[in-house]
Enzyme design. Structure first.
Site: not given
Length: 500
Positions: A206, A285, A369, A373, A404
């Protein structure tokens, strides 16, 4: 009178007509005057040379800076795809079709219903809605073309852009990577130019949407005066899980059809027509850690059916990745007052051994703002502990209305804020996404202009007056759809007790 000899000079000489003896009659003031003239002209020449050298150096440095400085990257516009109503999948229809397939147990059907957090207007592809489902490569291509071409057509109409002007193409889709690639399908459909720089990103989850933004930013640094088309989507057809492993059923609860197309540019002339300027991208990562690496994995269950397994460690892993990402992003965006407080607290604890509570920077001072996700209700509930309900509203409404949609969900959230008329010139937007691997990525944008609600149309425009609504937890809907779960009275009673 004596005759004048031929060798005698015609002009008579006298002592008064002789040249002065310079060695004996030098006056110091004339010497000083001479050196003054010499120094004056020398300084003039030196100044001239200095001006020429400085001008040349300044011109060189200016040219060097203009050639090597990072190019500004602008988001000209974006488009989120909205399906036709015939592909809407209400909670009632979802439970009905799931029950008819015979693949799911009574207990797991109730589990899906309880965990979904989705509304009655999400979308699923035809291959999944049919009874029985018929997933195939042809149906998956049909879904991909529908989403990609639909979003791109709308974007080209908004920007009035000639497809031949696109110099960079990036397509992201984690679970569907056919041959020819999705990017090749776009090139063929729109007849893009032969020297286009194209990429097809797969398997990145995602967070792939923000990875593609970061890649486009880097490419726009070396390809001047061009446009980059970025498409973010996910494919449901071939990735609908039909087994009974609970850790894999969550994907069926959450993932729905959707996609977004973005047009980025580094053209200075495009500044006025663009909506946003890209300020920062930060990528984190955690793949070197085995627990992080394996918390989201596509695999076969005990029956040999392929699905995406979500580990129980997912929330902890996501929190750790978010913490690392925020720590990296903080110095780039936080006001100096917040950074000084954090640094002072850190020094007091570590060096002076003082008993101080750690200072948690207030990111509300850095952004107007937030686009987080919409990965699931549990993730949003956890993040709302540090943000207000208003700031979480775009994410919650996107999860409820569209589900989603993987890497494209961030753009449905930004479209929600636009449709609400919240985006003003100078506003800062923070987009943050999580993905398998495990990754946490951020992008910071600054609004170049106010969004014109009269001319800007997006998937929310016709129904924005219905939001926000207090329906995210869907308790009452769960009770209404229990009748579609074939099972014992005890199961129904337990479910009613849970939702009450």
């Amino acid at each position: 009178m004596n005759e004048i000899s031929a060798n005698t000079p015609f002009i008579a000489t006298s002592s008064s007509q002789k040249l002065p003896d310079f060695k004996q009659s030098v006056k110091l003031k004339y010497v000083k005057l001479g050196y003054h003239y010499l120094i004056t002209h020398g300084m003039y020449l030196f100044n001239l040379i200095s001006v020429v050298l400085c001008s040349t150096l300044l011109a060189f440095l200016t040219t060097f800076y203009s050639l090597t400085r990072p190019q500004n990257v602008y988001l000209v516009n974006f488009s989120c795809y909205k399906q036709d109503d015939e592909r809407k999948c209400s909670r009632k229809l979802f439970m009905e079709r799931s029950s008819l397939t015979g693949s799911f147990s009574e207990e797991n059907l109730a589990f899906i219903l309880e965990r979904s957090g989705l509304g009655d207007s999400t979308y699923l592809p035809d291959a999944v809605l049919r009874v029985p489902p018929n997933p195939s490569m042809a149906e998956a291509r049909k879904e991909a073309e529908m989403v990609m071409f639909g979003a791109t057509d709308d974007l080209l109409a908004k920007t009035s852009l000639n497809p031949k002007d696109i110099g960079i193409l990036i397509v992201t889709c984690s679970f569907f990577n056919p041959t020819p690639s999705l990017s090749a399908m776009i090139i063929n459909h729109y007849k893009l130019r032969g020297n286009i720089v194209s990429y097809n990103l797969g398997g990145m989850g995602c967070s792939a949407g923000l990875i593609s933004i970061d890649l486009a930013k880097d490419l726009l640094q070396v390809h001047p005066n061009t446009y980059a088309l970025v498409l973010s989507m996910e494919n449901i057809t071939l990735n609908w899980y039909s087994g009974n492993e609970r850790s894999m059923l969550v994907s069926n609860c959450l993932f729905r059809m959707g996609g977004a197309a973005l047009l980025l540019s580094n053209r200075r002339s495009g500044y006025q027509r663009s909506k946003y300027r890209l300020v920062h991208t930060v990528r984190t990562h955690k793949g070197s850690d085995d627990k992080c690496f394996s918390c989201v994995t596509q695999m076969e269950d005990s029956s040999g059916k392929v699905g995406v397994s979500l580990s129980k460690d997912l929330m902890a892993v996501a929190g750790d990745a978010l913490k690392t990402n925020i720590t990296t992003l903080g110095p780039l965006v936080l006001p100096m007052s917040e950074q000084l407080l954090f640094f002072a607290t850190l020094v007091g604890k570590k060096l002076l051994k003082m008993k101080l509570k750690p200072h948690i920077p207030d990111f509300m001072l850095a952004f107007e703002h937030f686009c987080i996700h919409a990965g699931g209700r549990a993730v949003l509930d956890e993040l709302e502990k540090n943000l207000s309900e208003w700031q979480m509203e775009p994410s919650r409404m996107t999860l409820y209305r569209f589900g989603n949609t993987s890497s494209s969900s961030l753009w449905y959230e930004l479209a929600y804020s636009e449709a609400k008329g919240r985006i003003k010139k100078g506003d800062r937007i923070w987009q943050i996404a999580f993905g398998s691997g495990f990754k946490c990525n951020s992008a910071v944008w600054r609004a170049i202009r106010n969004v014109n609600l009269d001319s800007e149309k997006n998937p929310w425009t016709d129904e924005i007056h219905q939001f926000p609504s207090r329906f995210q937890r869907s308790q009452s809907s769960a009770v209404n759809t229990v009748s579609y779960v074939s099972g014992s009275k005890m199961m129904r009673t337990q479910l009613c007790e849970q939702v009450s």
